[in-house]
Scaffold this active site. Structure first.
Site, PDB file in Angstrom:
ATOM      1  N   ARG A  49       0.801  -1.219   0.000  1.00 27.09           N
ATOM      2  CA  ARG A  49       0.000   0.000   0.000  1.00 27.09           C
ATOM      3  C   ARG A  49       0.838   1.276   0.000  1.00 27.09           C
ATOM      4  O   ARG A  49       0.450   2.287  -0.562  1.00 27.09           O
ATOM      5  CB  ARG A  49      -0.765   0.050   1.333  1.00 27.09           C
ATOM      6  CG  ARG A  49      -2.163  -0.341   1.231  1.00 27.09           C
ATOM      7  CD  ARG A  49      -2.733  -0.532   2.612  1.00 27.09           C
ATOM      8  NE  ARG A  49      -3.889  -1.386   2.514  1.00 27.09           N
ATOM      9  CZ  ARG A  49      -5.073  -0.961   2.109  1.00 27.09           C
ATOM     10  NH1 ARG A  49      -5.267   0.285   1.815  1.00 27.09           N
ATOM     11  NH2 ARG A  49      -6.083  -1.801   2.002  1.00 27.09           N
ATOM     12  N   HIS A 175       4.655 -23.650   6.839  1.00 27.66           N
ATOM     13  CA  HIS A 175       6.098 -23.640   6.558  1.00 27.66           C
ATOM     14  C   HIS A 175       6.818 -24.837   7.179  1.00 27.66           C
ATOM     15  O   HIS A 175       7.911 -25.186   6.756  1.00 27.66           O
ATOM     16  CB  HIS A 175       6.746 -22.304   6.944  1.00 27.66           C
ATOM     17  CG  HIS A 175       6.974 -22.113   8.405  1.00 27.66           C
ATOM     18  ND1 HIS A 175       5.997 -21.701   9.257  1.00 27.66           N
ATOM     19  CD2 HIS A 175       8.078 -22.280   9.169  1.00 27.66           C
ATOM     20  CE1 HIS A 175       6.492 -21.618  10.481  1.00 27.66           C
ATOM     21  NE2 HIS A 175       7.750 -21.962  10.456  1.00 27.66           N
ATOM     22  N   HIS A 237       0.875 -26.650  12.355  1.00 28.30           N
ATOM     23  CA  HIS A 237       2.182 -27.320  12.343  1.00 28.30           C
ATOM     24  C   HIS A 237       2.166 -28.673  13.052  1.00 28.30           C
ATOM     25  O   HIS A 237       2.647 -29.666  12.528  1.00 28.30           O
ATOM     26  CB  HIS A 237       3.252 -26.437  12.993  1.00 28.30           C
ATOM     27  CG  HIS A 237       3.313 -25.049  12.430  1.00 28.30           C
ATOM     28  ND1 HIS A 237       3.154 -24.783  11.090  1.00 28.30           N
ATOM     29  CD2 HIS A 237       3.515 -23.840  13.014  1.00 28.30           C
ATOM     30  CE1 HIS A 237       3.265 -23.474  10.888  1.00 28.30           C
ATOM     31  NE2 HIS A 237       3.482 -22.881  12.034  1.00 28.30           N
ATOM     32  N   LYS A 342      14.676 -23.470  22.217  1.00 28.77           N
ATOM     33  CA  LYS A 342      13.948 -23.706  20.965  1.00 28.77           C
ATOM     34  C   LYS A 342      14.200 -25.148  20.577  1.00 28.77           C
ATOM     35  O   LYS A 342      15.352 -25.563  20.399  1.00 28.77           O
ATOM     36  CB  LYS A 342      14.448 -22.767  19.864  1.00 28.77           C
ATOM     37  CG  LYS A 342      13.669 -22.937  18.560  1.00 28.77           C
ATOM     38  CD  LYS A 342      13.898 -21.764  17.628  1.00 28.77           C
ATOM     39  CE  LYS A 342      13.156 -21.925  16.304  1.00 28.77           C
ATOM     40  NZ  LYS A 342      11.731 -21.662  16.379  1.00 28.77           N
TER      41      LYS A 342
HETATM   42  C1  BG6 Z   1       4.421 -19.513  13.034  1.00 29.30           C
HETATM   43  C2  BG6 Z   1       3.684 -19.020  14.237  1.00 29.30           C
HETATM   44  O1  BG6 Z   1       3.556 -20.186  12.172  1.00 29.30           O
HETATM   45  O2  BG6 Z   1       5.465 -20.403  13.446  1.00 29.30           O
HETATM   46  C3  BG6 Z   1       4.625 -18.340  15.199  1.00 29.30           C
HETATM   47  O3  BG6 Z   1       2.667 -18.110  13.830  1.00 29.30           O
HETATM   48  C4  BG6 Z   1       5.802 -19.224  15.535  1.00 29.30           C
HETATM   49  O4  BG6 Z   1       3.951 -17.958  16.396  1.00 29.30           O
HETATM   50  C5  BG6 Z   1       6.434 -19.797  14.267  1.00 29.30           C
HETATM   51  O5  BG6 Z   1       6.746 -18.459  16.246  1.00 29.30           O
HETATM   52  C6  BG6 Z   1       7.479 -20.855  14.611  1.00 29.30           C
HETATM   53  O6  BG6 Z   1       8.166 -21.231  13.441  1.00 29.30           O
HETATM   54  P1  BG6 Z   1       9.638 -21.835  13.527  1.00 29.30           P
HETATM   55  O7  BG6 Z   1       9.969 -22.218  12.112  1.00 29.30           O
HETATM   56  O8  BG6 Z   1      10.511 -20.758  14.061  1.00 29.30           O
HETATM   57  O9  BG6 Z   1       9.574 -23.012  14.455  1.00 29.30           O
END
Ligand code: BG6
Length: 489
Positions: A49, A175, A237, A342
């Site tokens: 935009r 993803h 996911h 993580k």
């Molecule tokens: C996204 C979520 O789809 O995936 C996020 O909306 C999350 O909240 C992310 O942080 C995590 O992805 P990855 O690839 O970092 O594990």
């Protein structure tokens, strides 16, 4: 040199100045260019935009690109080539006149990839406008999640897109399906008869899927608070990972064969009634705690938060699949923000041998585990029992891994980001790694009944300090069945 060739196309990124495009999509396209996987004729249109000088927006895209691509991978010549493919167009996505300029920019014969990195509420409007200016026939559309926030709203989005685009040209992103190790699951399961013969309730006792994030909400409070961890992570996911673990072998590698098998799994998920919720599902919300030794605020104290929210930032649950292969094999799912590390991993726990002949005190070691690590340190390990070395050790057992660590094994090859793979597959017209409409809808159906149960019971999330593995209830959920979460507790 790449062994696959990719046709030329125009890639139109709707929402090109948004976080996803700047952090993930442009860097992924750059990496594809660097790997020789963008056709020399391919052009990229950044659409947003924001008015003003196009050149300023292009410079901002370049700056973000250089920030998000590791320094050693920014190659001046490739960057030059990549930037030469880019142009910026300011437009109102819901205004049909703006699309005439888009038509001119796309030019004659090229096929168009329209990537919607925008709120789902405008997907239908963009599709309608692409159709009005005659671009729909040669366009593939890529839809980012979240597609709706329940079954009804996701149907509305999908139906609006389906008015103009057949399913064969709709690419819904999850993803996680683009992550290297997730794709390896297909190879692991179906290229090794060793595993497939054992892959059922006769040999597997239970399965754990953990997707833990160390970060909190990171400036996304407004969006996240409307969603919560169940909608944001489990609906897509974690259920996709569960499907890839649980599905039957497809008859071939075609997108529809794989998706048909995944849908069967989703349909076989046992509903969790409001009465079962207390035993099978745990919701949590982080309170102030620490991360990497530093104090961090709780969810309700994050920037732009409100202090009343009962949105969950953690979910652990036990899912059961009602079919012959998985009867009696619980799938424990766990995901949360502000966890100690993580970590995304799947652990398949095999049953004990039918008759145990070793020292009784070593019995808890027994039981093979297959550990599939998605991040960090992508790899696969099979925990097997062997004997301790040494004359004095007798038949003392030890559990050790047969290890395949992708980052070590292929040290010279970088592990591509999920978006690189996914963008490449859209360009190649391969829908294997994208989610079909009915998958999304069955996943919503299952999640909707959980959310309805929470509402009915007025189930408030349990607090857990940031930097821990969630509320105590998550431990109770699995110990109640005589088991524990692998590794971290
Ligand atoms: C996204 C979520 O789809 O995936 C996020 O909306 C999350 O909240 C992310 O942080 C995590 O992805 P990855 O690839 O970092 O594990």
């Amino acid at each position: 040199m790449p062994t696959i060739s990719v046709d030329s196309c125009t890639i139109a990124l709707f929402g090109a100045l948004g976080d996803l495009a700047l952090r993930k999509l442009f860097p992924a396209l750059y990496q594809l260019d660097r790997a020789g996987l963008l056709n020399p004729e391919t052009r990229i249109l950044a659409l947003a935009r924001e008015g003003g000088e196009a050149q300023q927006h292009l410079s901002s895209i370049e700056q973000h690109l250089c920030r998000h691509v590791p320094a050693g991978e920014v190659d001046a010549a490739v960057l030059q080539r990549f930037l030469a493919r880019l142009s910026y167009l300011s437009m109102d996505f819901l205004e049909v006149d703006a699309y005439e300029t888009l038509v001119d920019q796309v030019g004659g014969a090229q096929s168009l990839i329209a990537y919607f990195a925008t709120p789902a509420s405008v997907y239908g409007g963009i599709c309608a406008n692409l159709a009005r200016v005659g671009l729909a026939e040669r366009t593939r559309v890529v839809l980012e999640k979240p597609i709706g926030h329940d079954l009804e709203s996701s149907r509305a989005v999908n139906d609006a897109v389906a008015e103009y685009f057949p399913e064969s040209r709709v690419y819904r992103i999850d993803h996680y399906l683009g992550k290297e190790t997730v794709q390896n699951l297909i190879a692991l399961r179906f290229a090794n008869s060793l595993f497939e013969t054992q892959w059922n309730q006769n040999f597997i006792s239970h399965v754990e899927i953990t997707v833990a994030e160390k970060v909190g909400i990171e400036g996304r409070w407004g969006y996240f608070d409307q969603a919560g961890q169940l909608r944001d992570m489990i609906q897509n996911h974690l259920l996709q990972l569960l499907c890839l673990i649980a599905m039957d072998p497809p008859s071939d590698l075609s997108a529809n064969s794989i998706r048909d098998e995944k849908v069967k799994v989703l349909k076989a998920l046992a509903p969790i009634t409001a009465e079962q919720l207390g035993r099978q599902v745990v919701r949590g919300q982080y309170v102030a705690g620490s991360s990497d030794g530093k104090a961090v605020p709780g969810y309700l104290e994050e920037e732009n938060s409100n202090t009343q929210s009962d949105t969950e930032t953690f979910v652990a649950l036990r899912a059961d699949i009602r079919n012959w292969r998985w009867a009696g094999v619980p799938f424990y799912l766990r995901t949360g923000k502000r966890m100690p590390q993580k970590l995304s991993q799947i652990v398949i726990h095999f049953k004990e041998p039918p008759h145990y002949i070793f020292a009784p005190e070593q019995r808890q070691l027994i039981g093979n585990k297959l550990i599939i690590r998605l991040q960090p340190d992508e790899g696969i390990a099979l925990q097997v029992m062997t004997k301790d070395q040494g004359l004095d050790k007798g038949m003392h057992l030890r559990s050790g891994p047969l290890q395949l660590n992708f980052s070590d094994t292929y040290r010279s090859a970088r592990i591509p980001d999920a978006y690189e793979r996914l963008l490449l597959e859209v360009m190649r017209g391969n829908q294997n790694l994208f989610v079909r409409k009915d998958e999304i809808e069955h996943a919503w159906e299952w999640c909707d009944q959980l959310i309805a149960g929470w509402k009915r019971l007025g189930d408030a999330p349990k607090p857990y300090p940031a930097g821990t593995w969630g509320p105590m209830g998550a431990v109770a959920l699995i110990t109640r069945d005589g088991r524990s979460w692998y590794g971290d507790l």
